[in-house]
Structures are given as structure tokens and as C-alpha cells.
Write a protein that holds these residues in place. Sequence first.
Motif, PDB file in Angstrom:
ATOM      1  N   ASP A  38     -54.325  87.504   5.030  1.00  0.00           N
ATOM      2  CA  ASP A  38     -55.504  86.925   5.668  1.00  0.00           C
ATOM      3  C   ASP A  38     -55.339  85.423   5.820  1.00  0.00           C
ATOM      4  OD1 ASP A  38     -56.772  89.368   5.838  1.00  0.00           O
ATOM      5  OD2 ASP A  38     -57.901  89.100   3.984  1.00  0.00           O
ATOM      6  N   CYS A  39     -55.809  84.897   6.942  1.00  0.00           N
ATOM      7  CA  CYS A  39     -55.803  83.455   7.176  1.00  0.00           C
ATOM      8  C   CYS A  39     -56.727  82.808   6.149  1.00  0.00           C
ATOM      9  CB  CYS A  39     -56.283  83.150   8.594  1.00  0.00           C
ATOM     10  SG  CYS A  39     -56.466  81.380   8.926  1.00  0.00           S
ATOM     11  N   HIS A  40     -56.293  81.715   5.563  1.00  0.00           N
ATOM     12  CA  HIS A  40     -57.085  81.005   4.563  1.00  0.00           C
ATOM     13  C   HIS A  40     -58.232  80.231   5.186  1.00  0.00           C
ATOM     14  CE1 HIS A  40     -53.746  81.338   1.452  1.00  0.00           C
ATOM     15  NE2 HIS A  40     -53.273  81.869   2.549  1.00  0.00           N
ATOM     16  N   VAL A  41     -58.214  80.083   6.519  1.00  0.00           N
ATOM     17  CA  VAL A  41     -59.243  79.316   7.209  1.00  0.00           C
ATOM     18  C   VAL A  41     -60.257  80.243   7.879  1.00  0.00           C
ATOM     19  CG1 VAL A  41     -59.684  77.592   9.013  1.00  0.00           C
ATOM     20  CG2 VAL A  41     -57.661  77.394   7.548  1.00  0.00           C
ATOM     21  N   CYS A  42     -59.789  81.147   8.755  1.00  0.00           N
ATOM     22  CA  CYS A  42     -60.713  82.001   9.507  1.00  0.00           C
ATOM     23  C   CYS A  42     -60.840  83.415   8.928  1.00  0.00           C
ATOM     24  CB  CYS A  42     -60.309  82.067  10.979  1.00  0.00           C
ATOM     25  SG  CYS A  42     -58.788  83.004  11.314  1.00  0.00           S
ATOM     26  N   CYS A  43     -60.040  83.728   7.916  1.00  0.00           N
ATOM     27  CA  CYS A  43     -60.103  85.000   7.175  1.00  0.00           C
ATOM     28  C   CYS A  43     -59.717  86.231   7.989  1.00  0.00           C
ATOM     29  CB  CYS A  43     -61.485  85.214   6.557  1.00  0.00           C
ATOM     30  SG  CYS A  43     -61.943  83.919   5.418  1.00  0.00           S
ATOM     31  N   ARG A  44     -59.090  86.055   9.138  1.00  0.00           N
ATOM     32  CA  ARG A  44     -58.666  87.208   9.944  1.00  0.00           C
ATOM     33  C   ARG A  44     -57.283  87.654   9.503  1.00  0.00           C
ATOM     34  NH1 ARG A  44     -60.342  86.323  16.036  1.00  0.00           N
ATOM     35  NH2 ARG A  44     -60.038  88.561  16.031  1.00  0.00           N
ATOM     36  N   PRO A  45     -56.964  88.944   9.662  1.00  0.00           N
ATOM     37  CA  PRO A  45     -55.676  89.471   9.191  1.00  0.00           C
ATOM     38  C   PRO A  45     -54.520  89.089  10.115  1.00  0.00           C
ATOM     39  CG  PRO A  45     -56.916  91.217  10.260  1.00  0.00           C
ATOM     40  CD  PRO A  45     -57.817  90.002  10.206  1.00  0.00           C
ATOM     41  N   ILE A  46     -53.481  88.516   9.522  1.00  0.00           N
ATOM     42  CA  ILE A  46     -52.280  88.134  10.257  1.00  0.00           C
ATOM     43  C   ILE A  46     -51.180  89.120   9.903  1.00  0.00           C
ATOM     44  CG2 ILE A  46     -50.566  86.324  10.655  1.00  0.00           C
ATOM     45  CD1 ILE A  46     -52.668  84.350   9.508  1.00  0.00           C
ATOM     46  N   GLU A  47     -50.604  89.746  10.922  1.00  0.00           N
ATOM     47  CA  GLU A  47     -49.478  90.647  10.701  1.00  0.00           C
ATOM     48  C   GLU A  47     -48.194  89.831  10.692  1.00  0.00           C
ATOM     49  OE1 GLU A  47     -49.421  94.052  13.250  1.00  0.00           O
ATOM     50  OE2 GLU A  47     -51.573  94.394  12.988  1.00  0.00           O
ATOM     51  N   LEU A  48     -47.425  89.958   9.627  1.00  0.00           N
ATOM     52  CA  LEU A  48     -46.179  89.218   9.477  1.00  0.00           C
ATOM     53  C   LEU A  48     -45.003  90.172   9.521  1.00  0.00           C
ATOM     54  CD1 LEU A  48     -47.224  86.998   6.458  1.00  0.00           C
ATOM     55  CD2 LEU A  48     -47.190  86.325   8.853  1.00  0.00           C
ATOM     56  N   GLN A  49     -44.023  89.863  10.333  1.00  0.00           N
ATOM     57  CA  GLN A  49     -42.758  90.582  10.353  1.00  0.00           C
ATOM     58  C   GLN A  49     -41.721  89.638   9.780  1.00  0.00           C
ATOM     59  OE1 GLN A  49     -42.061  91.707  14.406  1.00  0.00           O
ATOM     60  NE2 GLN A  49     -43.463  93.421  14.296  1.00  0.00           N
ATOM     61  N   LEU A  50     -41.133  90.022   8.657  1.00  0.00           N
ATOM     62  CA  LEU A  50     -40.144  89.188   7.985  1.00  0.00           C
ATOM     63  C   LEU A  50     -38.761  89.778   8.174  1.00  0.00           C
ATOM     64  CD1 LEU A  50     -41.936  88.810   4.546  1.00  0.00           C
ATOM     65  CD2 LEU A  50     -42.023  87.237   6.449  1.00  0.00           C
ATOM     66  N   HIS A  51     -37.801  88.909   8.335  1.00  0.00           N
ATOM     67  CA  HIS A  51     -36.404  89.335   8.365  1.00  0.00           C
ATOM     68  C   HIS A  51     -35.634  88.424   7.425  1.00  0.00           C
ATOM     69  CE1 HIS A  51     -32.646  91.002   9.707  1.00  0.00           C
ATOM     70  NE2 HIS A  51     -32.187  89.769   9.774  1.00  0.00           N
ATOM     71  N   VAL A  52     -34.892  89.024   6.492  1.00  0.00           N
ATOM     72  CA  VAL A  52     -34.090  88.269   5.544  1.00  0.00           C
ATOM     73  C   VAL A  52     -32.623  88.472   5.901  1.00  0.00           C
ATOM     74  CG1 VAL A  52     -33.537  87.884   3.127  1.00  0.00           C
ATOM     75  CG2 VAL A  52     -35.835  88.649   3.765  1.00  0.00           C
ATOM     76  N   ASP A  53     -31.934  87.370   6.237  1.00  0.00           N
ATOM     77  CA  ASP A  53     -30.509  87.432   6.540  1.00  0.00           C
ATOM     78  C   ASP A  53     -29.709  87.614   5.259  1.00  0.00           C
ATOM     79  OD1 ASP A  53     -30.889  87.081   9.268  1.00  0.00           O
ATOM     80  OD2 ASP A  53     -30.791  84.898   9.112  1.00  0.00           O
ATOM     81  N   THR A  54     -28.445  87.950   5.410  1.00  0.00           N
ATOM     82  CA  THR A  54     -27.584  88.158   4.248  1.00  0.00           C
ATOM     83  C   THR A  54     -27.428  86.904   3.397  1.00  0.00           C
ATOM     84  OG1 THR A  54     -25.646  87.704   5.618  1.00  0.00           O
ATOM     85  CG2 THR A  54     -26.254  90.018   5.304  1.00  0.00           C
ATOM     86  N   ASP A  55     -27.617  85.726   4.007  1.00  0.00           N
ATOM     87  CA  ASP A  55     -27.524  84.476   3.234  1.00  0.00           C
ATOM     88  C   ASP A  55     -28.855  84.097   2.586  1.00  0.00           C
ATOM     89  OD1 ASP A  55     -29.004  83.617   5.392  1.00  0.00           O
ATOM     90  OD2 ASP A  55     -27.667  81.976   5.934  1.00  0.00           O
ATOM     91  N   GLY A  56     -29.895  84.953   2.741  1.00  0.00           N
ATOM     92  CA  GLY A  56     -31.189  84.706   2.116  1.00  0.00           C
ATOM     93  C   GLY A  56     -32.179  83.954   2.981  1.00  0.00           C
ATOM     94  N   THR A  57     -31.780  83.571   4.196  1.00  0.00           N
ATOM     95  CA  THR A  57     -32.678  82.880   5.111  1.00  0.00           C
ATOM     96  C   THR A  57     -33.756  83.848   5.600  1.00  0.00           C
ATOM     97  OG1 THR A  57     -30.869  81.479   5.847  1.00  0.00           O
ATOM     98  CG2 THR A  57     -32.817  81.559   7.252  1.00  0.00           C
ATOM     99  N   VAL A  58     -35.009  83.394   5.557  1.00  0.00           N
ATOM    100  CA  VAL A  58     -36.138  84.235   5.973  1.00  0.00           C
ATOM    101  C   VAL A  58     -36.674  83.732   7.301  1.00  0.00           C
ATOM    102  CG1 VAL A  58     -38.465  85.006   5.389  1.00  0.00           C
ATOM    103  CG2 VAL A  58     -36.772  84.705   3.588  1.00  0.00           C
ATOM    104  N   SER A  59     -36.822  84.639   8.272  1.00  0.00           N
ATOM    105  CA  SER A  59     -37.490  84.302   9.531  1.00  0.00           C
ATOM    106  C   SER A  59     -38.771  85.132   9.607  1.00  0.00           C
ATOM    107  CB  SER A  59     -36.585  84.565  10.732  1.00  0.00           C
ATOM    108  OG  SER A  59     -36.176  85.904  10.764  1.00  0.00           O
TER     109      SER A  59
END
Length: 67
Positions: free
Chosen positions: A37-58
Motif C-alpha cells: 500500500d502507498c504510504h500517502v494515498c493508501c492505494r495498493p501498488i502491484e510490484l513486479q520484482l526481478h533479481v539478477d544473478t548478481d543480486g541487483t533488483v529491478s
Amino acid sequence: MLHEVDIHCPYCGEPLQLLVDASEGDASEGDARLVEDCHVCCRPIELQLHVDTDGTVSVLASTDNDA
């Protein structure tokens, strides 16, 4: 595996700093889908995370209407 990520809320545009657990996704592919949830407007944010083999997160933040 906790990661600090900086995003902008796709609803209100406010910058947010989130602590996300990328280990909740498919460990074989390094991907995770989370809802925070957004800390300001409280609406749900969908997050898609990708972790590379070196640990970098996008992160891709979207609304439920963007699907």
C-alpha cells in the motif's frame, strides 16, 4: 532477502522507499510479485520484482488497472 527500493506511486506520484522481500517469488527465476500500500494515498501498488544473478533488483510498479 530484503531489498530497499525507490519507486513513485502509480496513483498519486509520491516518491516511496519500500523494503521488499524478493524471496517470496519463484526462486528459480528470481522473480516475485508483491502488493504494497502507498504510504500517502493508501492505494495498493502491484510490484513486479526481478533479481539478477548478481543480486541487483529491478522493480516495476503498477496499478491493478494496468494489467
